[in-house]
Design a protein around this motif. Structure first.
Motif, mmCIF file in Angstrom:
data_model
loop_
_atom_site.group_PDB
_atom_site.id
_atom_site.type_symbol
_atom_site.label_atom_id
_atom_site.label_comp_id
_atom_site.label_asym_id
_atom_site.label_seq_id
_atom_site.Cartn_x
_atom_site.Cartn_y
_atom_site.Cartn_z
ATOM 1 N N SER A 138 0.575 -0.970 -0.016
ATOM 2 C CA SER A 138 0.651 -0.018 0.297
ATOM 3 C C SER A 138 0.701 1.285 -0.012
ATOM 4 N N LYS A 139 1.696 1.501 0.922
ATOM 5 C CA LYS A 139 2.474 2.995 1.082
ATOM 6 C C LYS A 139 4.336 2.131 -0.006
ATOM 7 N N HIS A 140 4.318 1.439 -0.250
ATOM 8 C CA HIS A 140 6.225 1.059 -0.373
ATOM 9 C C HIS A 140 6.193 0.656 -1.895
ATOM 10 N N ILE A 141 4.572 -0.004 -2.799
ATOM 11 C CA ILE A 141 4.090 -0.486 -3.977
ATOM 12 C C ILE A 141 5.209 0.316 -5.159
ATOM 13 N N ILE A 142 5.474 1.613 -4.945
ATOM 14 C CA ILE A 142 6.567 2.345 -5.829
ATOM 15 C C ILE A 142 7.708 1.855 -5.645
ATOM 16 N N PRO A 143 8.026 1.738 -4.669
ATOM 17 C CA PRO A 143 9.942 1.786 -4.247
ATOM 18 C C PRO A 143 10.207 -0.288 -4.650
ATOM 19 N N PHE A 144 8.690 -0.955 -4.103
ATOM 20 C CA PHE A 144 8.963 -2.180 -4.205
ATOM 21 C C PHE A 144 9.022 -2.739 -5.544
ATOM 22 N N GLU A 145 8.371 -1.676 -6.906
ATOM 23 C CA GLU A 145 8.586 -2.342 -8.257
ATOM 24 C C GLU A 145 9.334 -1.695 -8.807
ATOM 25 N N LEU A 146 9.863 -0.589 -8.671
ATOM 26 C CA LEU A 146 11.332 -0.053 -8.802
ATOM 27 C C LEU A 146 11.894 -0.716 -8.570
ATOM 28 N N VAL A 147 12.518 -1.771 -7.169
ATOM 29 C CA VAL A 147 13.219 -2.988 -7.111
ATOM 30 C C VAL A 147 13.195 -4.154 -8.212
ATOM 31 N N SER A 148 11.715 -4.099 -7.764
ATOM 32 C CA SER A 148 12.371 -5.659 -9.269
ATOM 33 C C SER A 148 12.163 -5.280 -10.288
ATOM 34 N N VAL A 149 11.926 -4.172 -10.994
ATOM 35 C CA VAL A 149 12.520 -3.917 -12.125
ATOM 36 C C VAL A 149 14.090 -3.256 -12.295
ATOM 37 N N LEU A 150 14.847 -2.972 -11.405
ATOM 38 C CA LEU A 150 16.539 -3.107 -11.152
ATOM 39 C C LEU A 150 16.756 -4.331 -11.050
ATOM 40 N N LEU A 151 16.265 -5.284 -9.864
ATOM 41 C CA LEU A 151 16.828 -7.373 -10.515
ATOM 42 C C LEU A 151 16.589 -6.826 -11.638
ATOM 43 N N VAL A 153 16.889 -5.583 -14.713
ATOM 44 C CA VAL A 153 17.755 -5.131 -15.228
ATOM 45 C C VAL A 153 19.129 -5.708 -14.929
ATOM 46 N N ALA A 154 19.610 -5.768 -13.713
ATOM 47 C CA ALA A 154 20.386 -6.443 -13.597
ATOM 48 C C ALA A 154 20.656 -7.871 -14.223
ATOM 49 N N VAL A 156 19.368 -9.021 -17.041
ATOM 50 C CA VAL A 156 19.293 -9.356 -18.361
ATOM 51 C C VAL A 156 20.940 -8.173 -18.282
ATOM 52 N N GLY A 157 21.254 -7.698 -17.643
ATOM 53 C CA GLY A 157 22.980 -7.293 -18.254
ATOM 54 C C GLY A 157 24.223 -8.295 -17.287
ATOM 55 N N SER A 158 23.912 -9.003 -16.879
ATOM 56 C CA SER A 158 24.497 -9.950 -16.493
ATOM 57 C C SER A 158 23.967 -11.779 -18.046
ATOM 58 N N ILE A 159 23.508 -11.100 -18.056
ATOM 59 C CA ILE A 159 23.534 -12.763 -19.140
ATOM 60 C C ILE A 159 24.179 -12.058 -20.709
ATOM 61 N N VAL A 160 23.172 -10.410 -21.101
ATOM 62 C CA VAL A 160 23.979 -9.846 -21.692
ATOM 63 C C VAL A 160 25.860 -10.385 -21.721
ATOM 64 N N LEU A 161 26.823 -9.424 -20.614
ATOM 65 C CA LEU A 161 27.467 -9.781 -20.159
ATOM 66 C C LEU A 161 28.390 -11.094 -20.376
ATOM 67 N N ALA A 162 27.567 -12.102 -19.968
ATOM 68 C CA ALA A 162 28.281 -13.975 -20.061
ATOM 69 C C ALA A 162 28.083 -14.023 -21.637
ATOM 70 N N LYS A 163 27.343 -13.564 -22.402
ATOM 71 C CA LYS A 163 27.361 -13.909 -23.883
ATOM 72 C C LYS A 163 27.716 -13.322 -24.527
ATOM 73 N N LYS A 164 28.707 -11.994 -24.124
ATOM 74 C CA LYS A 164 29.471 -11.137 -25.244
ATOM 75 C C LYS A 164 31.158 -12.144 -24.261
ATOM 76 N N GLU A 165 31.468 -12.800 -23.389
ATOM 77 C CA GLU A 165 32.485 -13.625 -22.684
ATOM 78 C C GLU A 165 32.409 -14.405 -23.135
ATOM 79 N N ASP A 166 31.138 -15.156 -23.960
ATOM 80 C CA ASP A 166 31.686 -16.485 -24.239
ATOM 81 C C ASP A 166 32.190 -16.629 -25.533
ATOM 82 N N LYS A 167 31.538 -15.732 -26.684
ATOM 83 C CA LYS A 167 31.565 -14.951 -28.348
ATOM 84 C C LYS A 167 32.820 -14.955 -27.956
#
Length: 172
Positions: A138-151, A153-154, A156-167
């Motif tokens: 109720s009170k903290h729904i926006i920060p909760f959703e922002l943390v989920s989006v941040l996680l 993004v992290a 997806v970023g780790s998958i992209v970095l792992a794919k670059k290292e494999d190539k």
């Protein structure tokens, strides 16, 4: 000071948490460090149970003792590391470090021992899971959703970095 079962349980769990933290800093193999970290996290979850915060204890076990340590182990397994270049600490340095930790523990003990807190009856421990859920969604729904989006993004970023290292490894 009275010795009750709750006090003895707290002292035992605190001792396990402290020993786990000290072992985490002093062990040389990374997998052993992660096991010491798991002991520390489980002991902290036990302290949460003593404080009537069962939901926080369950989250501590699920998130930290489970997910974070697995992520650390995967990170260790997927990276190259050479620990032979690291110099070993001398005996004097370890002794001075031990004295520093002992001095800090003594200062914290002196600071907490005579700290007077009035005990006020409260109902915070009743339905704490429901209270946390209501506050979070109720009170903290926006920060909760922002943390989920941040996680996300992290992740997806780790998958992209792992794919670059494999190539790059395939090109060599």
């Amino acid at each position: 000071m009275t010795f009750s079962g709750e006090f003895l349980a707290f002292m035992g769990l605190a001792l396990v948490a402290i020993i786990g933290g000290v072992l985490l800093l002093n062990l040389t193999r990374v997998v052993h460090m992660v096991v010491a970290l798991i002991f520390t996290f489980v002991a902290i979850a036990g302290i949460y149970v003593l404080l009537s915060a069962e939901f926080v204890a369950a989250v501590q076990i699920l998130i930290y003792s489970g997910a974070i340590t697995i992520i650390m182990l995967f990170g260790i397994m997927l990276t190259r590391h050479n620990d032979e270049s690291e110099s070993k600490a001398g005996k004097w340095r370890k002794f001075l470090l031990f004295l520093g930790v002992l001095g800090f523990a003594f200062a914290v003990y002196l600071g907490i021992y005579n700290f007077d807190i009035d005990q006020v009856p409260t109902t915070l421990h009743e339905n704490n899971t429901m209270q946390i859920g209501q506050a979070l969604y109720s009170k903290h729904i926006i920060p909760f959703e922002l943390v989920s989006v941040l996680l996300l993004v992290a992740l997806v970023g780790s998958i992209v970095l792992a794919k670059k290292e494999d190539k790059e490894a395939d090109k060599e």
